[in-house]
Structure formats: structure tokens, C-alpha cells
Write an enzyme that holds these catalytic residues in place. Structure first.
Site, PDB file in Angstrom:
ATOM      1  N   ASP A  31       0.800  -1.292  -0.143  1.00 43.12           N
ATOM      2  CA  ASP A  31      -0.037   0.001  -0.008  1.00 43.12           C
ATOM      3  C   ASP A  31       0.861   1.193   0.080  1.00 43.12           C
ATOM      4  O   ASP A  31       2.001   1.418   0.786  1.00 43.12           O
ATOM      5  CB  ASP A  31      -0.892   0.095   1.144  1.00 43.12           C
ATOM      6  CG  ASP A  31      -2.228   1.057   0.994  1.00 43.12           C
ATOM      7  OD1 ASP A  31      -3.176   0.605   1.380  1.00 43.12           O
ATOM      8  OD2 ASP A  31      -1.742   2.294   1.030  1.00 43.12           O
ATOM      9  N   ASN A  87     -12.832  -3.294   3.003  1.00 44.83           N
ATOM     10  CA  ASN A  87     -13.974  -2.169   3.135  1.00 44.83           C
ATOM     11  C   ASN A  87     -15.039  -2.409   1.703  1.00 44.83           C
ATOM     12  O   ASN A  87     -14.429  -2.539   0.559  1.00 44.83           O
ATOM     13  CB  ASN A  87     -13.471  -0.678   3.024  1.00 44.83           C
ATOM     14  CG  ASN A  87     -12.437  -0.599   4.368  1.00 44.83           C
ATOM     15  OD1 ASN A  87     -12.706  -1.134   5.350  1.00 44.83           O
ATOM     16  ND2 ASN A  87     -11.320   0.122   4.066  1.00 44.83           N
ATOM     17  N   GLN A  94     -14.528   2.518   1.907  1.00 44.57           N
ATOM     18  CA  GLN A  94     -13.900   2.324   0.647  1.00 44.57           C
ATOM     19  C   GLN A  94     -13.600   3.463  -0.400  1.00 44.57           C
ATOM     20  O   GLN A  94     -14.348   4.003  -0.675  1.00 44.57           O
ATOM     21  CB  GLN A  94     -14.598   1.198  -0.207  1.00 44.57           C
ATOM     22  CG  GLN A  94     -13.867   0.635  -1.158  1.00 44.57           C
ATOM     23  CD  GLN A  94     -14.747  -0.259  -1.948  1.00 44.57           C
ATOM     24  OE1 GLN A  94     -16.002  -0.436  -2.036  1.00 44.57           O
ATOM     25  NE2 GLN A  94     -14.160  -1.290  -2.863  1.00 44.57           N
ATOM     26  N   HIS A 100     -10.612  -5.143  -3.020  1.00 46.18           N
ATOM     27  CA  HIS A 100      -9.230  -5.465  -2.361  1.00 46.18           C
ATOM     28  C   HIS A 100      -9.321  -5.998  -0.861  1.00 46.18           C
ATOM     29  O   HIS A 100     -10.128  -5.348  -0.249  1.00 46.18           O
ATOM     30  CB  HIS A 100      -8.264  -4.073  -2.424  1.00 46.18           C
ATOM     31  CG  HIS A 100      -8.704  -2.761  -2.062  1.00 46.18           C
ATOM     32  ND1 HIS A 100      -9.664  -2.182  -2.862  1.00 46.18           N
ATOM     33  CD2 HIS A 100      -8.431  -2.307  -0.917  1.00 46.18           C
ATOM     34  CE1 HIS A 100      -9.916  -0.986  -2.174  1.00 46.18           C
ATOM     35  NE2 HIS A 100      -9.166  -1.054  -0.877  1.00 46.18           N
ATOM     36  N   HIS A 102      -6.967  -5.549   2.450  1.00 48.26           N
ATOM     37  CA  HIS A 102      -5.834  -5.144   3.235  1.00 48.26           C
ATOM     38  C   HIS A 102      -5.183  -6.153   4.110  1.00 48.26           C
ATOM     39  O   HIS A 102      -5.987  -6.711   4.782  1.00 48.26           O
ATOM     40  CB  HIS A 102      -6.168  -4.000   4.282  1.00 48.26           C
ATOM     41  CG  HIS A 102      -6.713  -2.579   3.252  1.00 48.26           C
ATOM     42  ND1 HIS A 102      -5.944  -1.560   3.011  1.00 48.26           N
ATOM     43  CD2 HIS A 102      -7.969  -2.590   3.125  1.00 48.26           C
ATOM     44  CE1 HIS A 102      -6.931  -0.716   2.699  1.00 48.26           C
ATOM     45  NE2 HIS A 102      -8.088  -1.161   2.531  1.00 48.26           N
TER      46      HIS A 102
HETATM   47  P1  5GP Z   1      -9.944   1.310   0.752  1.00 47.46           P
HETATM   48  O1  5GP Z   1      -9.804   2.873   1.757  1.00 47.46           O
HETATM   49  O2  5GP Z   1     -10.344   1.669  -0.556  1.00 47.46           O
HETATM   50  O3  5GP Z   1     -10.024   0.322   1.627  1.00 47.46           O
HETATM   51  O4  5GP Z   1      -8.268   1.361   0.397  1.00 47.46           O
HETATM   52  C1  5GP Z   1      -7.629   1.799  -0.759  1.00 47.46           C
HETATM   53  C2  5GP Z   1      -6.147   1.775  -0.308  1.00 47.46           C
HETATM   54  O5  5GP Z   1      -5.389   1.781  -1.489  1.00 47.46           O
HETATM   55  C3  5GP Z   1      -5.585   2.824   0.613  1.00 47.46           C
HETATM   56  O6  5GP Z   1      -5.050   2.138   1.756  1.00 47.46           O
HETATM   57  C4  5GP Z   1      -4.362   3.667  -0.256  1.00 47.46           C
HETATM   58  O7  5GP Z   1      -3.547   4.057   0.518  1.00 47.46           O
HETATM   59  C5  5GP Z   1      -4.107   2.474  -1.402  1.00 47.46           C
HETATM   60  N1  5GP Z   1      -3.784   3.131  -2.544  1.00 47.46           N
HETATM   61  C6  5GP Z   1      -4.683   3.916  -3.312  1.00 47.46           C
HETATM   62  N2  5GP Z   1      -3.871   4.136  -4.383  1.00 47.46           N
HETATM   63  C7  5GP Z   1      -3.004   3.367  -4.732  1.00 47.46           C
HETATM   64  C8  5GP Z   1      -1.855   3.300  -5.529  1.00 47.46           C
HETATM   65  O8  5GP Z   1      -2.057   3.713  -6.541  1.00 47.46           O
HETATM   66  N3  5GP Z   1      -0.933   2.478  -5.137  1.00 47.46           N
HETATM   67  C9  5GP Z   1      -1.044   1.688  -4.149  1.00 47.46           C
HETATM   68  N4  5GP Z   1      -0.004   0.935  -3.941  1.00 47.46           N
HETATM   69  N5  5GP Z   1      -1.875   2.073  -3.085  1.00 47.46           N
HETATM   70  C10 5GP Z   1      -2.958   2.790  -3.426  1.00 47.46           C
END
Ligand code: 5GP
Ligand code: ZN
Length: 137
Positions: A31, A87, A94, A100, A102
Site C-alpha cells: 500500500d 472495505n 472504501q 481489495h 488489506h
Molecule cells: P480503501 O480505503 O479503498 O479500502 O483502500 C484503498 C487503499 O489503496 C488505501 O490504503 C490507499 O493507501 C491505497 N492506494 C490508493 N491508491 C494507490 C496506488 O496507486 N498504489 C498503491 N500501492 N496503493 C494505493
């Protein structure tokens, strides 16, 4: 693959990422905004917005992969525990609408996270909730 989806592009290798593991169905990456050292994301290569869309075949493979990654990460990073967080929907936090999971390593005396104030399950509400969900299955 969805054209405007960043995780589709990362999963397909069109955008570079710190890849920890890849097979025909998944890419596992670090991440970019880690909650803790080694915070990883399991991305299916096929686009599903969230849990409500994911197909059973992919869903069945996610947890064994999380287990495999979790074991390797524990060995490699020396973490003391692990949170799996997944999420679904904006209300749930999300931010990227491509399913995805984590994998967040936890360390002794590390930052607090994934915690909440426990409420109280009221008897009348309990009955209503159980009946409503059972009827919806
Ligand atoms: P969510 O909040 O949707 O469950 O998590 C999205 C996650 O993706 C966040 O922890 C954020 O830091 C990560 N993220 C967002 N854009 C990118 C990216 O371009 N590359 C990587 N490696 N992580 C990303
Ligand atoms: Zn996608």
C-alpha cells in the site's frame, strides 16, 4: 478490466507497483499509504467493485492467499499480529472501487487501529435483526 480503474491497471502491470506476489488471478502489492510497515493489498486481476460483485471462484481464493501472505509477512517482518480489512462502499471507507483486501501487520506498541466503542445489543433489536437477515438469505 475497467478502463478508469487504477487497481485494474496496477493488477495488470500497466502501472508499476511494489509487487510481493503475482499469479494468474491476483497481484499483491504494498500500500502506498501504509497504516503500518509492510501493509499490503490483495488485488484480483478481474474487476469487481466490492464484495457484492466478486464471483465465488475468486472469493474462494482470497482467504488462502491472505493466509499465505500473512505467514510470509510475519516471518519476514517480525510483526506480532495481523489485521485483514476489507472495505465495501463509501460509508465503510472504501476509496478505490475495485475489490481489495488489506493485510496490515501489527507490531507490539504499534498505533491503534481497527477499533470501535462497543455498543449494546438490545434484546428486541436482536430478535428483529436475526429475523430480518435470515429472511433475506
Ligand atoms: P480503501 O480505503 O479503498 O479500502 O483502500 C484503498 C487503499 O489503496 C488505501 O490504503 C490507499 O493507501 C491505497 N492506494 C490508493 N491508491 C494507490 C496506488 O496507486 N498504489 C498503491 N500501492 N496503493 C494505493
Ligand atoms: Zn478495477
Amino acid at each position: 478490466m475497467k478502463d478508469d480503474c487504477i487497481f485494474c491497471k496496477i493488477a495488470a502491470g500497466q502501472i508499476p507497483s511494489a509487487t510481493l506476489y503475482e499469479d494468474g488471478d491476483f497481484r499483491v502489492i504494498l500500500d502506498l499509504g501504509p497504516a503500518a510497515r509492510g501493509h499490503a493489498l490483495i488485488l484480483p486481476k478481474e474487476h469487481f467493485a466490492d464484495l457484492s460483485e466478486i464471483n465465488d471462484e475468486t472469493a474462494e481464493k482470497v482467504l488462502p492467499l491472505a493466509k499465505k501472505m500473512s505467514a510470509a509477512m510475519t516471518k519476514a517482518l517480525g510483526c506480532a499480529g495481523m489485521n485483514l480489512v476489507q472495505n465495501n462502499g463509501e460509508a465503510a471507507g472504501q476509496t478505490v472501487r475495485h475489490f481489495h483486501m488489506h493485510i496490515i501487520p501489527r507490531y507490539e506498541n504499534g498505533p491503534k487501529m481497527v477499533e470501535w466503542e462497543p455498543g449494546k445489543l438490545e434484546e428486541a433489536d436482536k430478535v428483529q435483526i436475526v429475523e430480518a437477515i435470515k429472511a433475506a438469505l
